[in-house]
Design a protein around this motif. Structure first.
Motif, mmCIF file in Angstrom:
data_model
loop_
_atom_site.group_PDB
_atom_site.id
_atom_site.type_symbol
_atom_site.label_atom_id
_atom_site.label_comp_id
_atom_site.label_asym_id
_atom_site.label_seq_id
_atom_site.Cartn_x
_atom_site.Cartn_y
_atom_site.Cartn_z
ATOM 1 N N THR A 23 0.793 -1.228 0.000
ATOM 2 C CA THR A 23 0.000 0.000 0.000
ATOM 3 C C THR A 23 0.825 1.277 0.000
ATOM 4 N N GLY A 24 2.116 1.174 0.068
ATOM 5 C CA GLY A 24 2.935 2.377 0.100
ATOM 6 C C GLY A 24 3.368 2.698 1.516
ATOM 7 N N ASP A 25 3.985 3.854 1.675
ATOM 8 C CA ASP A 25 4.447 4.214 3.009
ATOM 9 C C ASP A 25 3.374 5.021 3.742
ATOM 10 N N ASP A 26 3.699 5.407 4.957
ATOM 11 C CA ASP A 26 2.736 6.109 5.813
ATOM 12 C C ASP A 26 2.267 7.433 5.231
ATOM 13 N N GLU A 27 3.063 8.040 4.371
ATOM 14 C CA GLU A 27 2.688 9.318 3.788
ATOM 15 C C GLU A 27 1.700 9.145 2.635
ATOM 16 N N ASP A 28 1.497 7.930 2.173
ATOM 17 C CA ASP A 28 0.588 7.640 1.071
ATOM 18 C C ASP A 28 -0.731 7.140 1.656
ATOM 19 N N ALA A 29 -1.512 8.056 2.203
ATOM 20 C CA ALA A 29 -2.736 7.686 2.914
ATOM 21 C C ALA A 29 -3.810 7.213 1.933
ATOM 22 N N ARG A 30 -4.424 6.085 2.269
ATOM 23 C CA ARG A 30 -5.541 5.551 1.494
ATOM 24 C C ARG A 30 -6.615 5.110 2.473
ATOM 25 N N SER A 31 -7.829 5.154 2.026
ATOM 26 C CA SER A 31 -8.918 4.712 2.892
ATOM 27 C C SER A 31 -8.916 3.188 2.985
ATOM 28 N N ALA A 32 -9.498 2.662 4.053
ATOM 29 C CA ALA A 32 -9.598 1.214 4.224
ATOM 30 C C ALA A 32 -10.388 0.596 3.077
ATOM 31 N N SER A 33 -11.388 1.280 2.614
ATOM 32 C CA SER A 33 -12.203 0.784 1.500
ATOM 33 C C SER A 33 -11.371 0.669 0.222
ATOM 34 N N GLU A 34 -10.546 1.673 -0.049
ATOM 35 C CA GLU A 34 -9.704 1.660 -1.239
ATOM 36 C C GLU A 34 -8.666 0.537 -1.168
ATOM 37 N N VAL A 35 -8.061 0.352 -0.005
ATOM 38 C CA VAL A 35 -7.069 -0.706 0.170
ATOM 39 C C VAL A 35 -7.728 -2.076 0.020
ATOM 40 N N SER A 36 -8.912 -2.248 0.591
ATOM 41 C CA SER A 36 -9.638 -3.515 0.454
ATOM 42 C C SER A 36 -9.960 -3.806 -1.001
ATOM 43 N N GLN A 37 -10.374 -2.793 -1.737
ATOM 44 C CA GLN A 37 -10.690 -2.984 -3.158
ATOM 45 C C GLN A 37 -9.443 -3.346 -3.951
ATOM 46 N N LEU A 38 -8.322 -2.725 -3.648
ATOM 47 C CA LEU A 38 -7.065 -3.064 -4.314
ATOM 48 C C LEU A 38 -6.697 -4.527 -4.052
ATOM 49 N N ALA A 39 -6.859 -4.961 -2.804
ATOM 50 C CA ALA A 39 -6.543 -6.348 -2.445
ATOM 51 C C ALA A 39 -7.470 -7.323 -3.150
ATOM 52 N N ARG A 40 -8.767 -7.038 -3.171
ATOM 53 C CA ARG A 40 -9.721 -7.916 -3.866
ATOM 54 C C ARG A 40 -9.406 -8.006 -5.344
ATOM 55 N N ASP A 41 -9.134 -6.870 -5.964
ATOM 56 C CA ASP A 41 -8.825 -6.857 -7.405
ATOM 57 C C ASP A 41 -7.574 -7.665 -7.708
ATOM 58 N N ALA A 42 -6.534 -7.508 -6.881
ATOM 59 C CA ALA A 42 -5.289 -8.245 -7.101
ATOM 60 C C ALA A 42 -5.512 -9.743 -6.950
ATOM 61 N N ALA A 43 -6.214 -10.152 -5.895
ATOM 62 C CA ALA A 43 -6.474 -11.574 -5.662
ATOM 63 C C ALA A 43 -7.340 -12.155 -6.772
ATOM 64 N N GLN A 44 -8.374 -11.442 -7.167
ATOM 65 C CA GLN A 44 -9.258 -11.924 -8.228
ATOM 66 C C GLN A 44 -8.502 -12.048 -9.549
ATOM 67 N N GLY A 45 -7.591 -11.139 -9.803
ATOM 68 C CA GLY A 45 -6.774 -11.201 -11.009
ATOM 69 C C GLY A 45 -5.824 -12.389 -11.010
ATOM 70 N N ASP A 46 -5.582 -12.971 -9.826
ATOM 71 C CA ASP A 46 -4.686 -14.119 -9.722
ATOM 72 C C ASP A 46 -5.449 -15.410 -9.417
ATOM 73 N N GLY A 47 -6.744 -15.435 -9.767
ATOM 74 C CA GLY A 47 -7.511 -16.668 -9.698
ATOM 75 C C GLY A 47 -8.386 -16.862 -8.476
ATOM 76 N N TRP A 48 -8.363 -15.935 -7.525
ATOM 77 C CA TRP A 48 -9.250 -16.042 -6.377
ATOM 78 C C TRP A 48 -10.659 -15.675 -6.828
ATOM 79 N N VAL A 49 -11.661 -16.260 -6.194
ATOM 80 C CA VAL A 49 -13.057 -16.046 -6.579
ATOM 81 C C VAL A 49 -13.721 -15.155 -5.535
ATOM 82 N N VAL A 50 -14.381 -14.107 -6.000
ATOM 83 C CA VAL A 50 -15.088 -13.217 -5.092
ATOM 84 C C VAL A 50 -16.587 -13.479 -5.214
ATOM 85 N N SER A 51 -17.235 -13.577 -4.071
ATOM 86 C CA SER A 51 -18.691 -13.662 -4.010
ATOM 87 C C SER A 51 -19.107 -12.742 -2.871
#
Length: 105
Positions: A23-51
């Motif tokens: 997610t970057g360093d402490d100065e690169d602030a992101r919301s929890a929602s944005e970080v969660s979406q980034l994680a879901r997108d990355a996992a789904q792109g690597d074969g994980w299934v989202v429901s």
């Protein structure tokens, strides 16, 4: 200091984990929602299934989604952290894995 986000499989007794994003360093602030979406997108792109469960997404590892899971033994697979066989293939998600080479030291 950079931080990371992991996704864990929601299937019962599964030990699969996907180290999704840095997610970057402490100065690169992101919301929890944005970080969660980034994680879901990355996992789904690597074969994980989202429901969707009760008000939130549910992630299932490739092994459980295809009926080879749950992951019960940890190993070196980047996709699910499952055990890798002698041919350098994950026994759960079937991903070909670079052979593990311990660092000299």
């Amino acid at each position: 200091m950079p931080t990371g986000v992991a996704v864990a499989c929601d299937a019962g007794e599964c030990l699969a984990v996907y180290l999704a994003v840095e997610t970057g360093d402490d100065e690169d602030a992101r919301s929890a929602s944005e970080v969660s979406q980034l994680a879901r997108d990355a996992a789904q792109g690597d074969g994980w299934v989202v429901s969707f469960g009760f008000r939130q997404p549910v992630m299932t590892c490739p092994g459980c989604a295809d009926g080879r899971g749950p992951v019960r033994e940890r190993g070196y697979c980047r996709r699910c952290m499952g055990r890798v066989d002698t041919e350098s293939r994950c026994v759960y998600c079937l991903r070909q894995v670079e052979p593990f080479r311990p660092e000299a030291g």
